[in-house]
Design a protein around this motif. Structure first.
Motif, short mmCIF file in Angstrom:
data_model
loop_
_atom_site.label_atom_id
_atom_site.label_comp_id
_atom_site.label_asym_id
_atom_site.label_seq_id
_atom_site.Cartn_x
_atom_site.Cartn_y
_atom_site.Cartn_z
N ASN A 1 0.84 -1.19 0.00
CA ASN A 1 0.00 0.00 0.00
C ASN A 1 0.89 1.25 0.00
O ASN A 1 1.46 1.61 1.02
CB ASN A 1 -0.90 -0.04 1.25
N LYS B 1 0.24 4.40 -0.23
CA LYS B 1 -0.22 5.52 0.61
C LYS B 1 0.26 5.36 2.05
O LYS B 1 0.72 6.31 2.68
CB LYS B 1 -1.75 5.57 0.53
N GLN B 2 0.16 4.13 2.56
CA GLN B 2 0.58 3.88 3.94
C GLN B 2 2.09 3.99 4.13
O GLN B 2 2.58 4.18 5.24
CB GLN B 2 0.13 2.48 4.39
#
Ligand SMILES: *[C@@H]1O[C@H](CO)[C@@H](O)[C@H](O)[C@H]1NC(C)=O
Length: 186
Positions: free
Chosen positions: A36, A38-39
């Motif tokens: 992920n 974004k994380q």
């Protein structure tokens, strides 16, 4: 023919010196599943890296910012000889089928280098690997252990090295990055 061969070597030699050369093609490590991006964004501190540098910077950190769903900016900084040095780069997910296999470049005249996230829990640690095949004869590589904090527990660092080794990546020459006295300086 001969001169183009010399030119290739003139170009790659400085790269080879800066990295660790090994015979054979790049290893094919497994990467973080369902990565992920974004994380992964935000602030990361360099805990250890391969290879060791002659000019040793301290307090090395990266700040990643998402620019689109599949691309990001990175602002890296270090303290070298008492001065803060900064460099900006950009990165992308090169193939949405392999979201953990990022590409990164610190100059718009250079192509993206591999920047693979082998493993991360997003909140404590991240293991990053970059490998380039040279003429299919040997390869040069970089590896980093990164943390959300300036230091990580010994056990986490050991487990990280084990993960690299299990993927046929030689981290015996990996060195710890100095992260002491940084918050005073910055
Ligand atoms: C990281 O970058 C973001 C966006 O540019 C900025 O708001 C933030 O203050 C930066 N953080 C650090 C620690 O530099």
């Amino acid at each position: 023919m001969k001169s183009s061969f010399v030119m290739v070597f003139a170009f790659i030699l400085p790269i080879i010196r800066a990295q660790v050369p090994h015979w054979g093609p790049c290893p094919e490590p497994s990467v973080q599943l369902a990565f992920n991006l974004k994380q992964f964004m935000g602030r990361w501190f360099e805990i250890a890296k391969l290879p060791a540098q002659f000019e040793k910077g301290r307090c090395i950190e990266d700040n990643f910012t998402l620019t689109t769903e599949n691309s990001f900016r990175v602002s890296s900084s270090e303290v070298l000889k008492g001065e803060i040095r900064k460099i900006d780069g950009t990165g992308v997910v090169q193939d949405p089928k392999h979201p953990a296999k990022l590409g990164m470049s610190y100059s718009y005249v250079l192509p993206y280098s591999p920047y693979w996230i082998l493993s991360t829990d997003y909140v404590n640690y991240a293991l990053v690997y970059s490998c380039t095949d040279i003429l299919r004869i040997f390869h040069v590589d970089f590896a980093w252990i990164m943390g959300r904090t300036r230091t990580l527990p010994e056990a986490t660092v050991w487990k990280a090295k084990e993960t690299f080794m299990n993927n046929n990546i030689d981290v015996s020459r990996m060195t710890a990055t100095k992260q002491q006295g940084c918050d005073k300086t910055l």
